[in-house]
Design an enzyme around this catalytic site. Structure first.
Site, short mmCIF file in Angstrom:
data_model
loop_
_atom_site.label_atom_id
_atom_site.label_comp_id
_atom_site.label_asym_id
_atom_site.label_seq_id
_atom_site.Cartn_x
_atom_site.Cartn_y
_atom_site.Cartn_z
N ASP A 1 0.82 -1.21 0.00
CA ASP A 1 0.00 0.00 0.00
C ASP A 1 0.85 1.26 0.00
O ASP A 1 1.44 1.62 1.01
CB ASP A 1 -0.91 -0.03 1.24
CG ASP A 1 -1.95 1.06 1.21
OD1 ASP A 1 -1.94 1.89 0.29
OD2 ASP A 1 -2.79 1.09 2.13
N ASP B 1 -1.72 5.60 -6.12
CA ASP B 1 -2.04 4.82 -4.93
C ASP B 1 -2.28 3.37 -5.30
O ASP B 1 -3.25 3.05 -5.99
CB ASP B 1 -3.27 5.41 -4.24
CG ASP B 1 -3.57 4.73 -2.91
OD1 ASP B 1 -2.72 3.96 -2.42
OD2 ASP B 1 -4.66 4.96 -2.37
#
Length: 490
Positions: free
Chosen positions: A146, A366
């Site tokens: 992440d 992201d």
């Protein structure tokens, strides 16, 4: 090993999606020799695994038996959208709460790491996984990779909490079995000051009470645990292994909700002071990269999360282009300076403010968000232009919420779709594949894979839009390189 009893405070209402890896003090390391040496040892790599890889099939079968797994592609997409929406709220919350952090760029080492990364059958939510080894002796975990998170944590059990293990995850870190596990005292400067942005709790009943954290999502999901120093073992491309000592890792002892379904925790790759990406990149030349295989790829297609300067050139399908990273502009995130979007070589009329992070806009890359999210002044022109190009296909009634535009894809020819291009202020262009923004949602059903967020708001280029491209983050030069790629290993 030192262990101290855990005292947890009441829940703080904080958006948890930004959970990430933390390192305490200097990162020390040593290598573990193997029988064979390879020619190249200048990178570290972790295998990137789509969260629905057959490698995780045991978890998936278990979850399906508990009615947690989606039963169709459409249900999977809807779950994915819910997670993306919650995640965007978290990012917006962080922008309002925290200001830019100054960063000392001291890249001490010039070697590299390589960490494997696999794709699998695409059902359920849409993250990618890496395998990480924590503790001495090492215990293996599958963590969500992440880039929007700073804190790395694993499900954890201390010697007094073995009976409190939860049933929705398979792997639990047994802290008492690790000789290098040592909690961080709640009275320490590390807890009270340095970990404040990572949601350390302020309560400290005794000097030896461990520093605790408490994260909760807007959807009710939550994670509670303690910070501790421990060791993470990584693989090198010369076949050896390296131990990173004194790494601050979140020891999560309880969670609520389904936000972490199928994962053993989170590997924080955000641009934060204590994230795994920052610390590992410091040691391995200031760079890390990944190449996300198609989110619908079969199990035999894989790639790697790489720390170091060497990348696999053989799978590239075009030249590497570079654009500036706007570090410290949006907390923990990799912001990029988008100038506009064109469709079919026509630049859309989008106000410049949408791309300006200083006035509430801006765009980030992201890996933890699946779909691409656009602020409303950009979303509407994109949807209108793409909708016009798809008018020959039968539009479906909007029963696939929250997608605005879906159509019957029988006879669909993607070569007739005008290409979408992101234009950056320094002249670079990112041209994703059509399948990255016109996505499969159900049999004979495709939808425009964008979500809208009210203005002002942050736009996000999600992992589906990034798929089949190499992304190389150079934290020394503050640039990101990208190139089309098959993302297959050779």
């Amino acid at each position: 090993m030192k262990w101290r009893p855990l005292l947890l405070s009441p829940l703080l209402f904080i958006f948890l999606v930004s959970i990430s890896t933390v390192f305490h003090g200097l990162v020390l390391s040593h290598t573990i020799p193997e029988e064979r040496d390879h020619q190249h040892s200048n990178k570290m790599r972790l295998e990137l695994i789509h969260r629905h890889s057959p490698q995780l099939i045991g978890k998936l079968v278990h979850e399906a038996s508990n009615n947690n797994m989606p039963k169709s592609q459409q249900e999977r997409i809807l779950q994915l959208v819910l997670r993306d929406t919650t995640r965007h709220r978290m990012i917006s919350h962080k922008r309002g709460q925290y200001g830019p952090n100054s960063r000392r760029k001291n890249w001490e080492f010039n070697t590299s790491i390589e960490m494997p990364m696999h794709s699998g059958a695409d059902y359920g939510a849409g993250e990618y996984f890496v395998q990480v080894r924590v503790g001495k002796p090492a215990q293996k975990f599958m963590l969500i990779a992440d880039t929007g998170s700073d804190l790395t944590w694993v499900y954890c059990s201390t010697r007094n909490t073995h009976k409190r293990r939860q049933g929705n995850h398979r792997r639990v870190f047994h802290a008492d079995r690790s000789s290098s596990f040592e909690t961080i005292p709640c009275l320490s400067n590390m807890c009270k000051v340095q970990l404040a942005d990572l949601f350390s709790l302020t309560t400290c009943p005794t000097p030896i009470t461990p520093c605790a954290y408490d994260f909760s999502y807007i959807d009710g999901s939550a994670a509670l645990g303690i910070f501790a120093d421990d060791t993470i073992t990584v693989g090198l491309t010369n076949g050896r292994k390296m131990m990173l000592d004194n790494v601050l890792v979140g020891c999560t002892e309880s969670t609520q909700g389904a936000a972490f379904k199928g994962a053993d925790g989170v590997l924080g790759l955000g641009y934060g002071k204590f994230s795994f990406a920052t610390k590992a990149a410091e040691k391995f030349g200031g760079k890390f990269s990944y190449c996300l295989v198609d989110h619908l790829s079969p199990m035999n297609i894989s790639n790697y999360l790489i720390f170091g300067g060497t990348r696999n050139e053989h799978s590239l399908l075009g030249n590497v282009r570079y654009t500036k990273l706007l570090l410290n502009v949006i907390p923990s995130s990799y912001a990029i300076n988008v100038k506009g979007i064109s469709i079919g070589d026509v630049m859309l009329r989008i106000p410049f403010e949408v791309w300006d992070a200083n006035v509430g806009g801006g765009t980030i890359l992201d890996s933890g968000t699946s779909l691409t999210i656009l602020a409303e002044p950009a979303y509407k022109p994109v949807m209108n232009a793409l909708g016009m190009s798809l008018s020959k296909y039968k539009r479906l009634l909007s029963d696939i919420k929250p997608f605005e535009y879906c159509f019957n894809s029988t006879g669909f020819d993607q070569s007739l779709v005008p290409r979408l291009v992101f234009h950056f202020a320094d002249g670079a262009r990112f041209e994703p594949l059509v399948k990255s923004y016109i996505i499969d949602v159900a049999p004979q059903t495709k939808c425009l894979g964008f979500l809208s967020v009210r203005w002002p708001g942050t736009s996000i280029i999600g992992n589906i839009m990034q798929q089949n491209h190499l992304w190389e983050f150079d934290l020394v030069r503050s640039v990101v390189g990208f190139a089309p790629s098959s993302c297959t290993c050779t």
